[in-house]
Design a protein around this motif. Structure first.
Motif, PDB file in Angstrom:
ATOM      1  N   VAL C   8       0.842  -1.199   0.000  1.00 23.41           N
ATOM      2  CA  VAL C   8       0.000   0.000   0.000  1.00 23.41           C
ATOM      3  C   VAL C   8       0.878   1.251   0.000  1.00 23.41           C
ATOM      4  O   VAL C   8       0.662   2.183  -0.779  1.00 23.41           O
ATOM      5  CB  VAL C   8      -0.951  -0.014   1.221  1.00 23.41           C
ATOM      6  N   ALA C   9       1.887   1.250   0.866  1.00 25.13           N
ATOM      7  CA  ALA C   9       2.779   2.416   0.966  1.00 25.13           C
ATOM      8  C   ALA C   9       3.455   2.697  -0.366  1.00 25.13           C
ATOM      9  O   ALA C   9       3.546   3.851  -0.818  1.00 25.13           O
ATOM     10  CB  ALA C   9       3.820   2.170   2.048  1.00 25.13           C
ATOM     11  N   LEU C  10       3.926   1.629  -1.035  1.00 26.77           N
ATOM     12  CA  LEU C  10       4.629   1.786  -2.299  1.00 26.77           C
ATOM     13  C   LEU C  10       3.688   2.333  -3.383  1.00 26.77           C
ATOM     14  O   LEU C  10       4.064   3.222  -4.147  1.00 26.77           O
ATOM     15  CB  LEU C  10       5.199   0.424  -2.707  1.00 26.77           C
ATOM     16  N   SER C  11       2.465   1.813  -3.415  1.00 24.67           N
ATOM     17  CA  SER C  11       1.499   2.305  -4.412  1.00 24.67           C
ATOM     18  C   SER C  11       1.244   3.784  -4.200  1.00 24.67           C
ATOM     19  O   SER C  11       1.158   4.560  -5.164  1.00 24.67           O
ATOM     20  CB  SER C  11       0.171   1.558  -4.292  1.00 24.67           C
ATOM     21  N   LEU C  12       1.119   4.191  -2.928  1.00 23.26           N
ATOM     22  CA  LEU C  12       0.903   5.607  -2.632  1.00 23.26           C
ATOM     23  C   LEU C  12       2.088   6.442  -3.103  1.00 23.26           C
ATOM     24  O   LEU C  12       1.918   7.525  -3.672  1.00 23.26           O
ATOM     25  CB  LEU C  12       0.658   5.813  -1.133  1.00 23.26           C
ATOM     26  N   LEU C  13       3.297   5.912  -2.894  1.00 19.62           N
ATOM     27  CA  LEU C  13       4.498   6.612  -3.345  1.00 19.62           C
ATOM     28  C   LEU C  13       4.465   6.815  -4.865  1.00 19.62           C
ATOM     29  O   LEU C  13       4.760   7.897  -5.380  1.00 19.62           O
ATOM     30  CB  LEU C  13       5.748   5.830  -2.938  1.00 19.62           C
ATOM     31  N   PHE C  14       4.061   5.759  -5.587  1.00 18.28           N
ATOM     32  CA  PHE C  14       4.015   5.852  -7.049  1.00 18.28           C
ATOM     33  C   PHE C  14       2.967   6.875  -7.494  1.00 18.28           C
ATOM     34  O   PHE C  14       3.175   7.605  -8.457  1.00 18.28           O
ATOM     35  CB  PHE C  14       3.717   4.486  -7.670  1.00 18.28           C
ATOM     36  N   VAL C  57      -4.733   1.121  -9.428  1.00 16.91           N
ATOM     37  CA  VAL C  57      -5.223  -0.263  -9.489  1.00 16.91           C
ATOM     38  C   VAL C  57      -4.484  -1.118  -8.468  1.00 16.91           C
ATOM     39  O   VAL C  57      -5.093  -1.876  -7.690  1.00 16.91           O
ATOM     40  CB  VAL C  57      -5.028  -0.846 -10.908  1.00 16.91           C
ATOM     41  N   GLU C  58      -3.171  -0.958  -8.443  1.00 14.00           N
ATOM     42  CA  GLU C  58      -2.344  -1.740  -7.517  1.00 14.00           C
ATOM     43  C   GLU C  58      -2.713  -1.411  -6.068  1.00 14.00           C
ATOM     44  O   GLU C  58      -2.733  -2.292  -5.203  1.00 14.00           O
ATOM     45  CB  GLU C  58      -0.863  -1.442  -7.789  1.00 14.00           C
ATOM     46  N   LEU C  59      -3.027  -0.151  -5.825  1.00 15.47           N
ATOM     47  CA  LEU C  59      -3.433   0.264  -4.472  1.00 15.47           C
ATOM     48  C   LEU C  59      -4.691  -0.488  -4.048  1.00 15.47           C
ATOM     49  O   LEU C  59      -4.748  -1.060  -2.952  1.00 15.47           O
ATOM     50  CB  LEU C  59      -3.680   1.776  -4.451  1.00 15.47           C
ATOM     51  N   LEU C  64      -7.251  -4.879  -0.981  1.00 17.26           N
ATOM     52  CA  LEU C  64      -8.160  -6.021  -0.949  1.00 17.26           C
ATOM     53  C   LEU C  64      -7.460  -7.324  -0.588  1.00 17.26           C
ATOM     54  O   LEU C  64      -8.101  -8.287  -0.195  1.00 17.26           O
ATOM     55  CB  LEU C  64      -8.844  -6.180  -2.315  1.00 17.26           C
ATOM     56  N   SER C  65      -6.118  -7.350  -0.743  1.00 19.56           N
ATOM     57  CA  SER C  65      -5.410  -8.631  -0.569  1.00 19.56           C
ATOM     58  C   SER C  65      -5.397  -9.060   0.887  1.00 19.56           C
ATOM     59  O   SER C  65      -5.579  -8.254   1.796  1.00 19.56           O
ATOM     60  CB  SER C  65      -3.975  -8.500  -1.079  1.00 19.56           C
ATOM     61  N   HIS C  66      -5.191 -10.371   1.061  1.00 13.31           N
ATOM     62  CA  HIS C  66      -5.077 -10.890   2.428  1.00 13.31           C
ATOM     63  C   HIS C  66      -3.722 -10.529   2.996  1.00 13.31           C
ATOM     64  O   HIS C  66      -2.729 -10.612   2.294  1.00 13.31           O
ATOM     65  CB  HIS C  66      -5.232 -12.417   2.431  1.00 13.31           C
ATOM     66  N   PRO C  67      -3.660 -10.108   4.262  1.00 14.59           N
ATOM     67  CA  PRO C  67      -2.357  -9.800   4.840  1.00 14.59           C
ATOM     68  C   PRO C  67      -1.512 -11.063   4.994  1.00 14.59           C
ATOM     69  O   PRO C  67      -1.925 -11.993   5.690  1.00 14.59           O
ATOM     70  CB  PRO C  67      -2.695  -9.189   6.200  1.00 14.59           C
TER      71      PRO C  67
END
Lengths: 312, 496, 155
Positions: C8-14, C57-59, C64-67
């Protein structure tokens, strides 16, 4: 313990280095472009001959390519002023970077040793093009948009094109390329109308009849291609020459600087060096320090005028 | 007639010796990151004044051919591509080494390299002048499409999901923006660092992401291979069945891409890899050690050697930095590229081409002989390997531009690369983006400059149309596979 | 560590990069035609838009993914030790030069990785250093970093 010992050994080495007569360690020849290029070959041939005169000296080429020589020029200025770094440079980029404020150095940071070689600018078209003279080119440019390939903004090609525009009042659609190979394919493949390049880059193709050099941007015709008329002959006062010279830092001691100047004179007059340069399509143009410095200063002022009109 | 004379000229002891020395040095140069065939040729130029023309050229040609093959050896064994062109080889080669099958991977690589290299030289020998015109048809628009075609590979090298694959490719493309704006000459995204004016150097990024990040992974292992490496078994091992078509794809792609001026070998290798994956019946094995990928990639990059000499010899247009240096070597011998080279200087030119055949034979024999011994590296304790490879990675990154800045860059790429890899991002896609970014941008902006902003230039020529078709085909196949896999995963989840 | 949060953090960075990138290349330059500068901004803006979209989309996918937990390394001690050694090696090379730095880095790293025999490890280190020096500096005339730490004191 090991560190102490090595520090001592190191110290001893440095001291002997500092007091021995110049040159007592490897001299770096900084080449601000890629290995295998024309400036690189010039440097390597220089070293080959220099070893004849300084028998005990060791030389090594250090390639620092990139950003139109700027990475290399900046590196040359940052090295220690001990005379063990000799920088190669090429114009007009060397001074153009100063004008465009990209460089952190100025001309005063360097002692100019002298010029080694030159490569006049040319205007070249595809062999099948209807353009045969500069007059033809102006006529064509007035009737349609003419695309002109130049090797990057701020390069000698770019400056030549800008000079030509200023002289004739035409306006080219400039196509900046990365490197002369792209220009070559663009001309040979008929993707552009005209290219501003250097003689050594297109001479072979001109002789093979694949491309036509319509003008050499110089005062006199080139020895290697006496059939090509100059721009001056065609009544266009557009002059552009790339030169390749040698510099050292301004604060190098005078005695050492004089030795390097002497070496430069010896090498450039060496018949063997001259013969090899000729074979490598390097057009020698010996111009010692002061004369070359005046040339650089004038060049910088000329470029400044172009820059003030159309900065890049 | 000229050909016979040339053959006679090549068959002298000193020329043969030159080929052998050149090729073997080439293998070493290619095998060590940071040393390049370009450097070697540049060093040779002042020396060749004292050689007869053919000897000088035979050494240089040997170095060129040998280095192209040599890059694959550390790529397979240590995930450390010696040359950028060998990056695709590492994707399949290193997993095979981990399985103790490094010897097989090396054999596939050398045979594929030999076939690719030899075929492209035949093409050079037979129809060089005809092909030269093809090279010239490639204008900026076609280069843009070529880059786009290469970028479709992002979809097929993606391992951790499509979104992450595309993101990885975009990261590469954005890194490639750093440096100088090719149109205006102004610097951009450079953080005021002079070393970045020319952009992020590619080799340090590659070494960091492929090599050091693997060394970091190796800290938890005793050695690379989990199973034993049996010398006798490797010697007896035959090439996998059905490998030949993949060598064929690579050879075809490499020869064509090689002819187009531009650093083609890396693109050719990835493109061949991409096509191999699309054509393979064992798609699921890709990324986990499929010899088919090695066969295609290695045939692809070696086929560029002959191809890149076509525009050099016929037009004086050097396709890449090595052939640019080679051109220097030709000119000092008074050999000016053009038609005369094949007539007036025919004996030397054809002799040079023939010596390239021999160079291919030399590396084939060397490679086959040493493969089993090289493969033993997988059982060297990781304590020694990690330390030694780290040194080579650091020195290799330094040597490309004599720059400590590049070494730091390499470390940054290594650490972030390791992190991204663990999260399922694709390092090969980043690499692909970095290689193709400048070609794509340059092609796009130049084409738009020529056409004064009219984008129909990308659809005009026949080559452009053909390229579009290939792009669509290359995209459709893996997208379909991704979709199918997803459907199957969802189905499986519902079943549970 | 939970993979999900990193993703999540990486998607936000992108997404942030995409926002910063968009419009950053819109320039006016008189040296070249308008089509040239326009095409540069088109290229950069397209990258920014695609990056923004795919990162979004990746975010969503990662939210939605399982931890699941993510294991970065089997041996964290050695992993971080190697990172520190590499940084120290490169940093030190600028001061004490290639030869000394390498002669220190190799045996220490081998030891850290569990190689116990000091004598052998020193011999191997010396051999590798010599090989690299001969190949790069003597053979290829690439000037490897020289010690600089004392020169300033003396001159």
């Amino acid at each position: 313990m090991k560190k102490v010992l090595s520090t001592l050994v190191l110290g001893a080495l440095v001291i002997t280095g500092a007091f021995a007569e110049y040159p007592s360690k490897t001299i770096k020849l900084v080449v601000p472009s890629k290995a295998g290029g024309s400036t690189d070959t010039t440097a390597r041939l220089f070293i080959d001959t220099a070893k004849k005169y300084w028998k005990n000296a060791d030389f090594v080429v250090v390639n620092k390519p990139g950003a139109g020589g700027l990475i290399g020029f900046s590196y040359e200025q940052r090295q220690k002023p001990d005379g063990y770094t000799i920088g190669l440079m090429f114009t007009p980029q060397f001074v153009a970077h100063i004008v465009s404020k990209k460089a952190k150095y100025t001309l005063d940071d360097f002692k100019i040793i002298g010029n080694l070689a030159q490569d006049p600018g040319i205007v070249v078209v595809n062999a099948k093009s209807e353009v045969k003279t500069l007059d033809d080119l102006v006529r064509l440019a007035k009737s349609k948009t003419v695309t002109a390939a130049v090797n990057g903004i701020g390069s000698d090609d770019f400056l030549a094109a800008k000079q030509f525009e200023a002289q004739t009042g035409v306006k080219f659609n400039l196509l900046p390329t990365k490197g002369s190979t792209e220009q070559k394919t663009a001309i040979l493949g008929n993707h552009v109308d005209v290219a501003f390049m250097n003689l050594s880059q297109m001479l072979a193709n001109h002789k093979a009849g694949k491309a036509r050099i319509i003008a050499i941007l110089d005062m006199k015709r080139a020895e290697v291609a006496p059939d090509i008329p100059t721009s001056v002959e065609q009544n266009y006062d557009v002059l552009m020459t790339a030169t390749r010279g040698m510099v050292i830092r301004n604060d190098v001691k005078k005695e050492i600087a004089d030795k390097i100047r002497e070496l430069y004179m010896q090498v450039i007059k060496d018949p063997d060096f001259q013969a090899k340069a000729k074979k490598s399509f390097i057009f020698l143009d010996p111009r010692p320090g002061d004369e070359y410095r005046k040339y650089l200063e004038k060049l910088q002022a000329d470029i400044q005028r172009v820059y003030d009109k159309t900065p890049w | 007639m000229i050909l016979l004379d040339a053959m006679q000229a090549v068959m002298s002891v000193d020329v043969l010796l030159a080929v052998v020395v050149g090729t073997i040095s080439g293998i070493v140069i290619g095998g060590i990151p940071g040393l390049t065939a370009t450097m070697a040729v540049a060093l040779l130029i002042p020396i060749t004044f004292s050689f007869s023309p053919l000897i000088g050229l035979a050494i240089m040609g040997g170095v060129y051919a040998g280095a192209m093959y040599g890059g694959s050896i550390p790529a397979i064994l240590l995930s450390t591509p010696g040359t950028p062109a060998a990056a695709a080889t590492a994707l399949e080669g290193y997993p095979l080494t981990k399985q103790g099958k490094g010897g097989l991977a090396l054999k596939v690589s050398v045979v594929a390299s030999f076939i690719g290299g030899t075929f492209s030289v035949i093409v050079l020998l037979a129809i060089a002048p005809v092909l030269a015109n093809f090279a010239l048809k490639f204008g900026p628009a076609e280069y843009f499409l070529l880059a786009l075609m290469g970028l479709t590979g992002v979809v097929s090298v993606a391992t951790g999901g499509l979104a992450k694959g595309i993101l990885s490719g975009l990261i590469g493309l954005i890194i490639a923006l750093i440096g100088t704006n090719p149109m205006t000459g102004m610097t951009r995204y450079d953080f005021g660092i002079v070393e970045l004016y020319e952009g992020v150097s590619f080799m340090p990024a590659l070494i960091g992401m492929f090599s050091i990040s693997q060394m970091l992974a190796l800290t938890g292992e005793r050695n690379i291979a989990k199973s034993d490496v049996d010398l006798k078994k490797i010697k007896r091992e035959k090439l996998p069945k059905g490998i030949w078509p993949f060598i064929g794809y690579g050879t075809a792609v490499g020869t064509i891409v090689g002819i187009i001026p531009g650093e083609g070998a890396t693109i050719a290798a990835f493109l061949s890899y991409n096509i191999a994956k699309a054509k393979s019946k064992m798609k699921h094995l890709f990324g986990k050690g499929n010899p088919e990928g090695i066969a295609a990639a290695e045939a692809g990059n070696n086929a560029c050697v002959g191809g890149s000499l076509v525009p050099l010899l016929t037009l004086g247009v050097p396709g890449n930095t090595v052939s640019a240096a080679l051109m220097g070597g030709l000119m000092i011998q008074g050999l000016i590229p053009g038609p005369e080279l094949f007539t007036k200087h025919g004996v030397i030119t054809y002799g040079f081409i023939l010596s390239l055949f021999l160079a291919n034979v030399v590396f084939l024999l060397t490679g086959l002989f040493f493969a089993p011994y090289f493969a033993k590296i997988a059982k060297v304790p990781s304590s020694i390997l990690v330390a030694a490879i780290s040194v080579f990675a650091v020195v290799g990154s330094y040597s490309i531009n004599n720059s400590m800045f590049d070494v730091w860059l390499m470390l940054i790429f290594a650490f972030t690369g390791f992190f991204l890899d663990k999260l399922g991002y694709s390092l090969s896609a980043i690499i692909l983006g970095m290689i193709l970014g400048p070609i794509a941008e340059n092609g796009f902006t130049q084409a738009m400059t020529i056409s004064a902003g009219d984008s129909s230039i990308f659809f005009e020529s026949t080559i452009a149309k053909v390229l579009w078709v290939i792009i669509v085909v290359l995209l459709a196949q893996p997208l379909f596979t991704h979709y199918k896999n997803r459907r199957q995963r969802i189905k499986a989840m519902r079943m549970e | 560590m939970k993979k999900k949060y990193l993703e999540v953090a990486l998607s936000l960075l992108f997404i942030l990069i995409a926002v910063l990138l968009y419009g950053s290349a819109d320039t006016v330059n008189q040296a070249v035609s308008k089509a040239s500068t326009d095409s540069t901004s088109t290229y950069v803006n397209t990258l920014a838009i695609v990056l923004g979209l795919v990162a979004s989309v990746e975010l969503v996918l990662s939210i939605l993914s399982h931890p699941t937990t993510i294991e970065f390394t089997k041996d964290p001690r050695r992993f971080f030790a190697l990172i520190i050694l590499l940084i120290a090696y490169v940093w030190g090379m600028e001061y004490i030069g290639f030869i000394l730095a390498t002669l220190l880095f190799l045996p220490v790293t081998m030891r850290m990785m569990g190689y116990r025999n000091w004598v052998k490890s020193l011999i191997i280190s010396a051999a590798i250093t010599l090989f690299v020096y001969l190949l790069f500096q003597v053979g290829f005339e690439i000037l490897l970093p020289e010690p600089t730490v004392l020169e300033g004191v003396l001159s």
